[in-house]
Design an enzyme around this catalytic site. Structure first.
Site, mmCIF file in Angstrom:
data_model
loop_
_atom_site.group_PDB
_atom_site.id
_atom_site.type_symbol
_atom_site.label_atom_id
_atom_site.label_comp_id
_atom_site.label_asym_id
_atom_site.label_seq_id
_atom_site.Cartn_x
_atom_site.Cartn_y
_atom_site.Cartn_z
ATOM 1 N N SER A 161 0.807 -1.221 0.000
ATOM 2 C CA SER A 161 0.000 0.000 0.000
ATOM 3 C C SER A 161 0.840 1.272 0.000
ATOM 4 O O SER A 161 0.301 2.364 -0.208
ATOM 5 C CB SER A 161 -0.936 0.021 1.224
ATOM 6 N N LYS A 199 0.846 4.481 7.134
ATOM 7 C CA LYS A 199 0.192 5.328 6.139
ATOM 8 C C LYS A 199 0.661 6.777 6.304
ATOM 9 O O LYS A 199 1.293 7.134 7.298
ATOM 10 C CB LYS A 199 -1.336 5.274 6.297
#
Length: 240
Positions: A161, A199
């Site tokens: 990701s 993230k």
């Protein structure tokens, strides 16, 4: 003959590869050269590829290799690698890169006479458990240049990701413990005290946004009380 921007980008990529082994992201290159858009970065990279100064490595996200440097590398302007210590190490390793004035590197978090510092290796990020539940006796040997003030730990990255930020599956993320961060920082966030994820942090309209660096993934949006910051990314290590 290279233009000033082509020259500056080539030196920036070379310094980052020498210091970390990882190509800078397009966003980092855009900011380092003071460009307004990533399309300018694409044009500069294409020009360097056509002139055989760099090449793209196949089947690897955001991977570049410097094939050669200009015969007389002039000092670059406006290029700002992330870590002063990394930048100094890269310049010292390249005889044909002119030294700049970069300031003194930060001292390592742990005093050591060895070439590496051992920090706790807690587990795989996004493993579905709080960081506290991943405590173990394992250690990871880390170059002191990747560390700064404060306490650090390492996590093994799971998934893709964050590939567009140069963070690949199996990498070791070096994290400095922190319970707050700025917008744009890459963090380890604990969601609902259950799931840890790596993230980029954004805050908008009273919400916490955890942004991936992969177009195939959606941004995660949460109420602030559901998210706890565990630490900020300060470095990466990769096995080949």
């Amino acid at each position: 003959m290279l233009t000033r921007k082509q020259h500056d980008l080539l030196i920036f990529i070379h310094q980052r590869l020498e210091a970390t082994g990882i190509s800078p992201s397009f966003e980092e290159m855009k900011e380092a050269l003071g460009l307004k858009s990533k399309s300018g970065v694409h044009r500069l990279i294409n020009a360097l590829v056509e002139r055989n100064f760099i090449r793209r490595l196949p089947n690897r996200a955001r991977a570049l290799e410097v094939l050669r440097l200009p015969d007389a590398a002039a000092p670059s302007r406006g290029v700002k690698p992330q870590l002063a210590s990394d930048r100094d190490a890269a310049i010292a390793a390249a005889d044909n890169v002119v030294r700049g004035t970069f300031g003194k590197p930060k001292a390592p978090a742990v005093a050591t006479t060895a070439s590496f510092v051992e920090i706790p290796l807690h587990g795989r990020v996004a493993a579905g458990q709080p960081i506290e539940a991943l405590e173990s006796d394992r250690q990871l040997a880390v170059p002191p240049a990747l560390l700064g003030p404060g306490q650090h730990f390492a996590l093994e990255v799971s998934g893709d990701s964050m590939v567009e930020a140069g963070i690949l599956d199996g990498d070791y993320a070096i994290i400095r413990k922190a319970d707050h961060a700025l917008d744009g920082d890459i963090i380890v966030a604990l969601v609902d005290d259950e799931e840890a994820t790596l993230k980029r942090l954004r805050r908008k309209e009273g919400k916490v946004r955890l942004e991936p660096a992969n177009a195939a993934y959606k941004t995660q949006v949460y109420e602030p009380k559901r998210v706890r910051i565990q630490g900020k990314l300060v470095g990466l290590m990769r096995r080949y």
